[in-house]
Design a protein around this motif. Structure first.
Motif, PDB file in Angstrom:
ATOM      1  N   ASP A  74       1.711 -38.386 -70.439  1.00 29.85           N
ATOM      2  CA  ASP A  74       1.517 -38.731 -69.029  1.00 29.85           C
ATOM      3  C   ASP A  74       0.910 -40.126 -68.981  1.00 29.85           C
ATOM      4  N   ALA A  75       1.793 -41.098 -68.867  1.00 33.82           N
ATOM      5  CA  ALA A  75       1.340 -42.490 -68.992  1.00 33.82           C
ATOM      6  C   ALA A  75       0.342 -42.867 -67.908  1.00 33.82           C
ATOM      7  N   SER A  76       0.530 -42.348 -66.696  1.00 37.42           N
ATOM      8  CA  SER A  76      -0.370 -42.751 -65.610  1.00 37.42           C
ATOM      9  C   SER A  76      -1.761 -42.137 -65.818  1.00 37.42           C
ATOM     10  N   ARG A  77      -1.812 -40.958 -66.442  1.00 36.31           N
ATOM     11  CA  ARG A  77      -3.094 -40.332 -66.767  1.00 36.31           C
ATOM     12  C   ARG A  77      -3.820 -41.174 -67.821  1.00 36.31           C
ATOM     13  N   ASP A  78      -3.085 -41.569 -68.848  1.00 40.36           N
ATOM     14  CA  ASP A  78      -3.666 -42.438 -69.886  1.00 40.36           C
ATOM     15  C   ASP A  78      -4.218 -43.705 -69.257  1.00 40.36           C
ATOM     16  N   GLU A  79      -3.435 -44.258 -68.335  1.00 38.88           N
ATOM     17  CA  GLU A  79      -3.816 -45.500 -67.680  1.00 38.88           C
ATOM     18  C   GLU A  79      -5.144 -45.328 -66.922  1.00 38.88           C
ATOM     19  N   ALA A  80      -5.272 -44.189 -66.229  1.00 39.03           N
ATOM     20  CA  ALA A  80      -6.505 -43.932 -65.464  1.00 39.03           C
ATOM     21  C   ALA A  80      -7.698 -43.788 -66.407  1.00 39.03           C
ATOM     22  N   LEU A  81      -7.457 -43.157 -67.544  1.00 37.07           N
ATOM     23  CA  LEU A  81      -8.551 -42.983 -68.515  1.00 37.07           C
ATOM     24  C   LEU A  81      -8.965 -44.326 -69.107  1.00 37.07           C
ATOM     25  N   ARG A  82      -7.977 -45.161 -69.386  1.00 37.63           N
ATOM     26  CA  ARG A  82      -8.296 -46.501 -69.920  1.00 37.63           C
ATOM     27  C   ARG A  82      -9.063 -47.317 -68.890  1.00 37.63           C
ATOM     28  N   GLN A  83      -8.630 -47.198 -67.645  1.00 44.66           N
ATOM     29  CA  GLN A  83      -9.316 -47.929 -66.575  1.00 44.66           C
ATOM     30  C   GLN A  83     -10.779 -47.480 -66.480  1.00 44.66           C
ATOM     31  N   ALA A  84     -11.005 -46.183 -66.612  1.00 44.93           N
ATOM     32  CA  ALA A  84     -12.373 -45.652 -66.577  1.00 44.93           C
ATOM     33  C   ALA A  84     -13.175 -46.186 -67.769  1.00 44.93           C
ATOM     34  N   ALA A  85     -12.537 -46.224 -68.935  1.00 48.41           N
ATOM     35  CA  ALA A  85     -13.228 -46.732 -70.133  1.00 48.41           C
ATOM     36  C   ALA A  85     -13.633 -48.190 -69.926  1.00 48.41           C
ATOM     37  N   LEU A  86     -12.730 -48.957 -69.319  1.00 52.35           N
ATOM     38  CA  LEU A  86     -13.004 -50.374 -69.069  1.00 52.35           C
ATOM     39  C   LEU A  86     -14.208 -50.529 -68.143  1.00 52.35           C
ATOM     40  N   GLU A  87     -14.235 -49.721 -67.097  1.00 54.60           N
ATOM     41  CA  GLU A  87     -15.336 -49.821 -66.136  1.00 54.60           C
ATOM     42  C   GLU A  87     -16.667 -49.423 -66.765  1.00 54.60           C
TER      43      GLU A  87
END
Lengths: 204, 204
Positions: free
Chosen positions: B19-32
Motif C-alpha cells: 500500500d504505497a500511500s500508507r507507506d508514504e503517510a508513515l514516511r511523512q510522519a517519520a519526517l515530521e
C-alpha cells in the motif's frame, strides 16, 4: 540586534580578566562537555565537575550557558584561525584554510558539529553563533582578499563574496556531511582548482 | 560495506509494496517526528502515533528506526531531486540546484539538519546517510556533467569532483550555518559566478 550586538553585551557583562588560565580551563571543559552531549544537554554543573571547579566560579565569569559556549567558541576561533599575512594571496589563503581545517579536525570540530545540529531549535544560540564564529571567519577571509586586491592578485570582477562563502562551506561540508579528510591534499585542491582560478586576473 | 550495501540489505528485507500511500503517510510522519525531536529521540511509537497507525504496521515495513529513517530520506531525495535533462549544462544544473534548494528549504531541510547534527554519535546512521543521500545527489550531478562533457560544454581539465562537492556544500552551508536564503538569486549567483566558470571551455 537593533541595539548592542551580542558580543558587545557579553563584553559589558564580563570584562574582568582575573585568572586567564582558569578561564581557559573552564572553556576547555565546556568544549569537552559540548562535544560529548551537545549544547542542549550541557549544564553548568557538568562543566564545573569536568573542570573541578565550583559552579559559582563559572557564574562569576559567564552569566549563562549561552555566554559560556559562545565565549568558548569565540576564543577558539581567535586562537586557531590567525590573521595570516604572508605577502601573497596564495600564502594567506593556504594558511587560513590549513589552520581552519586543522581546527575543525580536532575536538573543536566535534563541538562545532554538535552546536550546528541544534541551531534550528535554539534561535538565540544561532544568532550568537553567526555573529561570532561566522563573522570572525568571514572577516579574516575578507582581509586576505583585500590585501590580495591591493597587490593586484585579485581581479576586480571576481566573485569575492561567493569565494568567502565557499571556503567555509567546503570545509564544513567535509566535516559534517561527507566525513572525507580535511587534509592538505584537499586544501591545495580547493585552492588551486577553485578559489584561485575564481580570483586571479584572467591574463595570468 | 565489504558485502551487500546498506541499500541492498534494506531492499532485501522489504520489497513488498502493498500500500504505497500508507507507506508514504508513515514516511511523512517519520519526517515530521525527526524534524521535531531529531534522530536519537525518535521512536517508532511516536511515528505510529503521528500517522495514527499501529506499531506493528510500521515494523512490517521497516525492521528498525534506522531503516525507516534512511528509507524516508532516500524516497524524498528521489522524489525531489529529479534527473534533469534539459539539453544544456546551464539548464540541467539550474534545475538540479533549484530543486535541491527548494527541498532543503522545506520541512525536509529541518529533518536533514537534525540528522546531520547526530551523525558523529551514530556511525551506522552516518554510513547509511552517506551511502544513500549523498551518493544519490552526487550521481545526479555527475550525470549532468557527463552529458555536458559529451556536448562539449565542459572543458576536459575542469575540476569536476570539486564542482560536485561544492554544489552540495554551498546549499548545505546556507541551510545549516548561515541561515541565508536558498532562493533563485543565490542559485543563479552560484551557477553564473562559480560553477559554470569552473566548468566551461576557456574560449567561451
Amino acid at each position: 540586534m537593533a541595539t548592542a550586538s551580542y558580543a558587545e553585551r557579553v563584553g559589558a557583562v564580563r570584562g574582568r580578566p582575573r585568572d586567564a588560565s582558569r578561564d581557559e580551563a573552564l572553556r576547555q571543559a565546556a568544549l569537552e562537555v559540548m562535544a560529548e552531549v551537545g549544547y542542549r544537554a550541557l549544564t553548568m554543573d557538568a562543566v564545573a565537575a569536568k573542570a573541578r571547579a565550583g559552579k559559582a566560579t563559572i557564574y562569576r565569569r559567564w552569566e549563562s550557558k549561552l555566554d559560556l559556549v559562545i565565549d568558548t567558541v569565540n576564543q577558539l576561533v581567535h586562537q586557531n584561525i590567525p590573521e595570516s599575512d604572508t605577502g601573497s594571496l596564495h600564502g594567506d589563503l593556504r594558511e587560513f584554510l590549513s589552520s581552519f581545517a586543522a581546527f575543525l579536525s580536532g575536538p573543536s570540530g566535534k563541538a562545532a558539529q554538535a552546536l550546528v545540529g541544534e541551531l534550528p531549535h535554539e534561535p538565540e544560540l544561532a544568532a550568537a553563533f553567526r555573529e561570532t564564529f561566522l563573522v570572525a571567519q568571514r572577516d579574516v577571509l575578507r582581509g586576505i582578499l583585500d590585501r590580495g586586491t591591493a597587490r593586484g592578485e585579485v581581479r576586480l570582477d571576481a566573485p569575492r563574496g561567493m569565494v568567502v562563502e565557499l571556503a567555509g562551506a567546503a570545509l564544513t561540508y567535509r566535516l559534517m556531511l561527507t566525513g572525507d579528510p580535511l587534509d592538505m591534499t584537499f586544501v591545495d585542491r580547493l585552492l588551486d582548482t577553485v578559489l584561485l582560478p575564481l580570483l586571479r586576473p584572467e591574463a595570468e
